[in-house]
Design a protein around this motif. Sequence first.
Motif, PDB file in Angstrom:
ATOM      1  N   LEU A  51       1.049  -1.073  -0.327  1.00 20.83           N
ATOM      2  CA  LEU A  51      -0.035   0.325   0.122  1.00 20.83           C
ATOM      3  C   LEU A  51       0.633   1.307  -0.319  1.00 20.83           C
ATOM      4  CD1 LEU A  51      -2.711   0.708  -0.214  1.00 20.83           C
ATOM      5  CD2 LEU A  51      -2.444   0.623   2.570  1.00 20.83           C
ATOM      6  N   ARG A  52       0.970   2.167  -0.954  1.00 21.16           N
ATOM      7  CA  ARG A  52       1.669   3.443  -0.768  1.00 21.16           C
ATOM      8  C   ARG A  52       0.193   4.312  -0.750  1.00 21.16           C
ATOM      9  NH1 ARG A  52       6.272   4.965  -2.807  1.00 21.16           N
ATOM     10  NH2 ARG A  52       6.678   6.637  -4.107  1.00 21.16           N
ATOM     11  N   VAL A  53       0.852   5.481   0.354  1.00 17.43           N
ATOM     12  CA  VAL A  53       0.028   6.151   1.234  1.00 17.43           C
ATOM     13  C   VAL A  53       0.832   7.565   0.649  1.00 17.43           C
ATOM     14  CG1 VAL A  53      -1.815   4.665   1.834  1.00 17.43           C
ATOM     15  CG2 VAL A  53       0.339   5.845   3.454  1.00 17.43           C
ATOM     16  N   GLN A  54       0.503   8.711   1.305  1.00 14.64           N
ATOM     17  CA  GLN A  54       0.840  10.068   0.806  1.00 14.64           C
ATOM     18  C   GLN A  54      -0.031  10.254   2.375  1.00 14.64           C
ATOM     19  OE1 GLN A  54       2.896  12.350  -0.903  1.00 14.64           O
ATOM     20  NE2 GLN A  54       2.348  13.012   1.335  1.00 14.64           N
ATOM     21  N   PRO A  55       0.972  11.001   3.232  1.00 11.21           N
ATOM     22  CA  PRO A  55       0.420  11.615   4.275  1.00 11.21           C
ATOM     23  C   PRO A  55       0.500  13.027   4.271  1.00 11.21           C
ATOM     24  CG  PRO A  55       2.539  10.453   4.779  1.00 11.21           C
ATOM     25  CD  PRO A  55       1.815  10.332   3.532  1.00 11.21           C
ATOM     26  N   PHE A  56      -0.914  13.829   4.831  1.00 15.16           N
ATOM     27  CA  PHE A  56      -0.744  15.235   4.625  1.00 15.16           C
ATOM     28  C   PHE A  56      -1.055  15.515   5.459  1.00 15.16           C
ATOM     29  CE2 PHE A  56      -2.704  13.715   0.904  1.00 15.16           C
ATOM     30  CZ  PHE A  56      -2.524  13.981   0.557  1.00 15.16           C
ATOM     31  N   ASP A  57      -1.047  17.458   6.233  1.00 17.05           N
ATOM     32  CA  ASP A  57      -0.423  18.026   7.326  1.00 17.05           C
ATOM     33  C   ASP A  57      -2.401  18.576   7.810  1.00 17.05           C
ATOM     34  OD1 ASP A  57      -1.120  20.056   5.763  1.00 17.05           O
ATOM     35  OD2 ASP A  57       1.446  20.645   6.233  1.00 17.05           O
ATOM     36  N   ASP A  58      -2.698  19.812   8.311  1.00 20.66           N
ATOM     37  CA  ASP A  58      -3.405  19.440   9.233  1.00 20.66           C
ATOM     38  C   ASP A  58      -4.618  21.023   8.277  1.00 20.66           C
ATOM     39  OD1 ASP A  58      -3.232  18.654  11.421  1.00 20.66           O
ATOM     40  OD2 ASP A  58      -2.259  20.219  12.482  1.00 20.66           O
ATOM     41  N   ASN A  59      -2.448  20.564   7.319  1.00 14.84           N
ATOM     42  CA  ASN A  59      -3.674  22.127   5.847  1.00 14.84           C
ATOM     43  C   ASN A  59      -3.779  21.479   4.754  1.00 14.84           C
ATOM     44  OD1 ASN A  59      -3.083  24.579   7.682  1.00 14.84           O
ATOM     45  ND2 ASN A  59      -0.942  25.042   7.317  1.00 14.84           N
ATOM     46  N   ASN A  60      -3.717  20.235   4.925  1.00 12.96           N
ATOM     47  CA  ASN A  60      -4.019  19.399   3.490  1.00 12.96           C
ATOM     48  C   ASN A  60      -2.922  20.068   2.393  1.00 12.96           C
ATOM     49  OD1 ASN A  60      -6.620  18.333   4.976  1.00 12.96           O
ATOM     50  ND2 ASN A  60      -7.286  19.458   3.649  1.00 12.96           N
ATOM     51  N   GLU A  61      -1.603  20.481   3.011  1.00 17.20           N
ATOM     52  CA  GLU A  61      -0.404  19.553   2.199  1.00 17.20           C
ATOM     53  C   GLU A  61       0.190  18.700   2.734  1.00 17.20           C
ATOM     54  OE1 GLU A  61       0.380  21.858  -0.237  1.00 17.20           O
ATOM     55  OE2 GLU A  61      -1.275  23.357   0.915  1.00 17.20           O
ATOM     56  N   PRO A  62       0.933  18.035   1.119  1.00 17.25           N
ATOM     57  CA  PRO A  62       1.498  17.085   1.777  1.00 17.25           C
ATOM     58  C   PRO A  62       2.719  16.674   2.506  1.00 17.25           C
ATOM     59  CG  PRO A  62       1.555  17.189  -1.086  1.00 17.25           C
ATOM     60  CD  PRO A  62       1.420  18.204   0.080  1.00 17.25           C
ATOM     61  N   SER A  63       3.037  15.986   3.637  1.00 19.78           N
ATOM     62  CA  SER A  63       3.763  16.373   4.262  1.00 19.78           C
ATOM     63  C   SER A  63       4.732  14.751   4.576  1.00 19.78           C
ATOM     64  CB  SER A  63       2.938  16.129   5.336  1.00 19.78           C
ATOM     65  OG  SER A  63       3.944  15.648   6.563  1.00 19.78           O
ATOM     66  N   GLY A  64       5.486  15.347   3.985  1.00 14.92           N
ATOM     67  CA  GLY A  64       7.073  14.556   3.496  1.00 14.92           C
ATOM     68  C   GLY A  64       6.734  13.769   2.315  1.00 14.92           C
ATOM     69  N   LEU A  65       7.827  12.388   1.939  1.00 11.86           N
ATOM     70  CA  LEU A  65       7.406  12.043   0.836  1.00 11.86           C
ATOM     71  C   LEU A  65       5.973  10.522   1.014  1.00 11.86           C
ATOM     72  CD1 LEU A  65      11.320  11.221  -0.142  1.00 11.86           C
ATOM     73  CD2 LEU A  65       9.346  12.423  -1.288  1.00 11.86           C
ATOM     74  N   PRO A  66       5.532   9.795   0.076  1.00 10.15           N
ATOM     75  CA  PRO A  66       5.508   8.985   0.220  1.00 10.15           C
ATOM     76  C   PRO A  66       5.768   7.718   0.811  1.00 10.15           C
ATOM     77  CG  PRO A  66       4.965   9.569  -2.317  1.00 10.15           C
ATOM     78  CD  PRO A  66       5.557  10.611  -1.310  1.00 10.15           C
ATOM     79  N   ILE A  67       4.680   6.722   1.375  1.00 10.30           N
ATOM     80  CA  ILE A  67       4.833   5.749   2.363  1.00 10.30           C
ATOM     81  C   ILE A  67       5.056   4.748   1.682  1.00 10.30           C
ATOM     82  CG2 ILE A  67       4.924   4.718   4.788  1.00 10.30           C
ATOM     83  CD1 ILE A  67       3.877   7.425   5.398  1.00 10.30           C
ATOM     84  N   THR A  68       5.765   3.619   1.455  1.00 16.63           N
ATOM     85  CA  THR A  68       4.610   2.269   1.099  1.00 16.63           C
ATOM     86  C   THR A  68       5.351   0.990   2.456  1.00 16.63           C
ATOM     87  OG1 THR A  68       5.802   3.093  -0.938  1.00 16.63           O
ATOM     88  CG2 THR A  68       4.891   0.648  -0.577  1.00 16.63           C
ATOM     89  N   VAL A  69       4.065   0.693   2.609  1.00 15.37           N
ATOM     90  CA  VAL A  69       4.302  -0.426   3.782  1.00 15.37           C
ATOM     91  C   VAL A  69       4.022  -1.633   2.825  1.00 15.37           C
ATOM     92  CG1 VAL A  69       3.861   1.206   5.752  1.00 15.37           C
ATOM     93  CG2 VAL A  69       1.580  -0.028   4.221  1.00 15.37           C
ATOM     94  N   THR A  70       3.759  -2.904   3.773  1.00 11.68           N
ATOM     95  CA  THR A  70       3.495  -4.131   2.407  1.00 11.68           C
ATOM     96  C   THR A  70       3.648  -5.180   3.667  1.00 11.68           C
ATOM     97  OG1 THR A  70       6.229  -5.273   3.232  1.00 11.68           O
ATOM     98  CG2 THR A  70       5.700  -4.030   0.754  1.00 11.68           C
ATOM     99  N   GLY A  71       3.108  -6.334   3.280  1.00 12.14           N
ATOM    100  CA  GLY A  71       3.098  -7.572   4.423  1.00 12.14           C
ATOM    101  C   GLY A  71       1.715  -7.089   5.346  1.00 12.14           C
ATOM    102  N   ARG A  72       1.492  -7.567   6.885  1.00 14.12           N
ATOM    103  CA  ARG A  72       0.957  -6.987   7.990  1.00 14.12           C
ATOM    104  C   ARG A  72       0.487  -5.561   7.470  1.00 14.12           C
ATOM    105  NH1 ARG A  72      -2.630 -10.524   9.870  1.00 14.12           N
ATOM    106  NH2 ARG A  72      -1.968 -12.765   9.520  1.00 14.12           N
TER     107      ARG A  72
END
Length: 147
Positions: A51-72
């Motif tokens: 799963l690849r997600v993009q976290p956002f801050d309180d102002n709905n601006e991207p917060s850092g780079l996208p995160i990719t998580v796998t498995g559990r």
Amino acid sequence: MTARTADSGNSGRQTQKSPLLVSTTRLPAYSPFINDKDPPMTKAVKPYYSLRVQPFDDNNEPSGLPITVTGRECWTLRKLIDAGAKGVSSLDNIGPRVSHYVFKLRGYGLAIETIHEKHGGDFPGTHARYRLHSKVTILEVSDRRAA
């Protein structure tokens, strides 16, 4: 049967080899089958979820780079996203070590709240419920399943 050896410990003396170690027939390459009529085995492929997600801050601006998580970790993040304000508890999902996967997700910088709840029954005590507070948008889902 005698053979001359070239190692330094024998100094060129003749030695007797055991007939059990010498074979006149060549064995085929490793085959788990008894005869050649059985079909070849194929290696099973484990399911792979990411799963690849993009976290956002309180102002709905991207917060850092996208995160990719796998498995559990992927499974846990999907559960947290789907559960919303209700949250996820290990009582709802018996088996997986939810607390450990939440710990690993927090390492990616995701804000996950832990709420301790009491429960009764034969073994009364407390359990944790986890709520995702980080705003995330799903960018990509991969669920390659076993063939």
